[in-house]
Design a protein around this motif. Structure first.
Motif, short mmCIF file in Angstrom:
data_model
loop_
_atom_site.label_atom_id
_atom_site.label_comp_id
_atom_site.label_asym_id
_atom_site.label_seq_id
_atom_site.Cartn_x
_atom_site.Cartn_y
_atom_site.Cartn_z
N UNK A 32 8.26 14.31 36.39
CA UNK A 32 8.53 15.69 36.79
C UNK A 32 8.64 15.72 38.30
N UNK A 33 9.74 16.27 38.78
CA UNK A 33 9.94 16.45 40.21
C UNK A 33 9.77 17.94 40.46
N UNK A 34 8.69 18.30 41.15
CA UNK A 34 8.33 19.70 41.34
C UNK A 34 8.39 20.05 42.83
N UNK A 35 8.40 21.31 43.13
CA UNK A 35 8.42 21.84 44.50
C UNK A 35 9.69 21.42 45.25
N UNK A 36 10.80 21.42 44.54
CA UNK A 36 12.11 21.15 45.15
C UNK A 36 12.59 22.46 45.76
N UNK A 37 13.02 22.48 47.02
CA UNK A 37 13.55 23.72 47.58
C UNK A 37 14.70 24.25 46.72
N UNK A 38 14.74 25.55 46.50
CA UNK A 38 15.78 26.16 45.67
C UNK A 38 17.17 25.73 46.16
N UNK A 39 18.02 25.32 45.24
CA UNK A 39 19.37 24.89 45.56
C UNK A 39 19.52 23.39 45.74
N UNK A 40 18.41 22.66 45.86
CA UNK A 40 18.48 21.21 46.07
C UNK A 40 18.42 20.43 44.76
N UNK A 41 18.02 21.07 43.67
CA UNK A 41 17.88 20.39 42.39
C UNK A 41 19.16 19.74 41.92
N UNK A 42 20.28 20.43 42.04
CA UNK A 42 21.56 19.87 41.59
C UNK A 42 21.95 18.66 42.43
N UNK A 43 21.62 18.68 43.72
CA UNK A 43 21.91 17.54 44.59
C UNK A 43 21.11 16.32 44.15
N UNK A 44 19.86 16.54 43.76
CA UNK A 44 19.02 15.44 43.30
C UNK A 44 19.54 14.88 41.99
N UNK A 45 19.96 15.75 41.08
CA UNK A 45 20.53 15.28 39.81
C UNK A 45 21.76 14.40 40.06
N UNK A 46 22.60 14.82 41.01
CA UNK A 46 23.80 14.02 41.32
C UNK A 46 23.42 12.70 41.99
N UNK A 47 22.54 12.76 42.99
CA UNK A 47 22.17 11.56 43.73
C UNK A 47 21.53 10.50 42.84
N UNK A 48 20.68 10.93 41.93
CA UNK A 48 20.02 9.98 41.03
C UNK A 48 20.87 9.65 39.81
N UNK A 49 22.08 10.17 39.79
CA UNK A 49 23.04 9.91 38.70
C UNK A 49 22.45 10.23 37.33
N UNK A 50 21.79 11.38 37.24
CA UNK A 50 21.18 11.81 35.99
C UNK A 50 22.13 12.64 35.15
N UNK A 51 23.18 13.18 35.77
CA UNK A 51 24.15 13.97 35.02
C UNK A 51 25.02 13.03 34.18
N UNK A 52 25.31 13.41 32.97
CA UNK A 52 26.17 12.59 32.11
C UNK A 52 25.46 11.43 31.44
N UNK A 53 24.13 11.40 31.50
CA UNK A 53 23.38 10.35 30.81
C UNK A 53 22.90 10.90 29.47
N UNK A 54 22.31 10.03 28.65
CA UNK A 54 21.77 10.50 27.37
C UNK A 54 20.28 10.86 27.48
N UNK A 55 19.76 10.89 28.71
CA UNK A 55 18.37 11.28 28.92
C UNK A 55 18.19 12.77 28.66
N UNK A 56 17.05 13.13 28.11
CA UNK A 56 16.74 14.54 27.93
C UNK A 56 16.15 15.05 29.24
N UNK A 57 16.85 15.99 29.86
CA UNK A 57 16.48 16.51 31.16
C UNK A 57 16.34 18.03 31.07
N UNK A 58 15.23 18.51 31.57
CA UNK A 58 15.02 19.95 31.65
C UNK A 58 15.04 20.33 33.13
#
Length: 153
Positions: free
Chosen positions: A17-43
């Protein structure tokens, strides 16, 4: 009257769990860690209420534990974020992020004349906090760039 607390994001049994992310930065983290488009279950929760930040983002990745290298990349986008390692619905490990002093082999140098584009060397940046931005200086061409330019944001 008793105030009930309601979870806004479902708990996970095992993962990170990555918590206390400044609002608006979550999508950047998803892209940087290449989590989008994977088969991982992400909330993901965007713009959730936070006592510290006012509004925050949160990312929960099931069945994947981040290593230190991945976590250090997060410090660039969310230097005050918290990484929680979850096992059997309990926090088994917790550490706070900070802006790393250096990053190696994470981003390409934006300077098209930099040696890193033509030679087999890994990129290497030193980082410095400047006002509301993080400056990244390339070890090879010695040019400094805003983190948003280097990260392609």
């Amino acid at each position: 009257m008793v105030e009930k607390k309601k979870l806004q994001v479902e708990a996970i049994s095992t993962g990170t769990v990555i918590d206390h992310i400044p609002a608006g930065q979550g999508i950047k983290i998803l892209r940087q860690l290449q989590l989008l488009g994977t088969d991982l279950r992400i909330t993901v929760g965007f713009n959730l209420p936070s006592k510290e930040l006012g509004m925050k983002d949160i990312i929960k990745v099931e069945n994947r534990l981040f290593d230190e290298a991945e976590a250090s990349e997060l410090g660039l986008f969310a230097p005050k974020a918290t990484i929680n390692v979850i096992e059997d619905y309990s926090v088994r490990g917790k550490f706070k992020m900070s802006v790393p002093e250096q990053l190696e082999s994470v981003f390409e140098c934006p300077n098209s004349n930099c040696i890193t584009h033509n030679e087999p060397v890994q990129s290497f940046f030193t980082l410095k906090q400047r006002e509301n931005d993080i400056q990244m200086k390339c070890k090879y061409c010695e040019k400094s760039f805003s983190k948003d330019i280097v990260a392609g944001l």
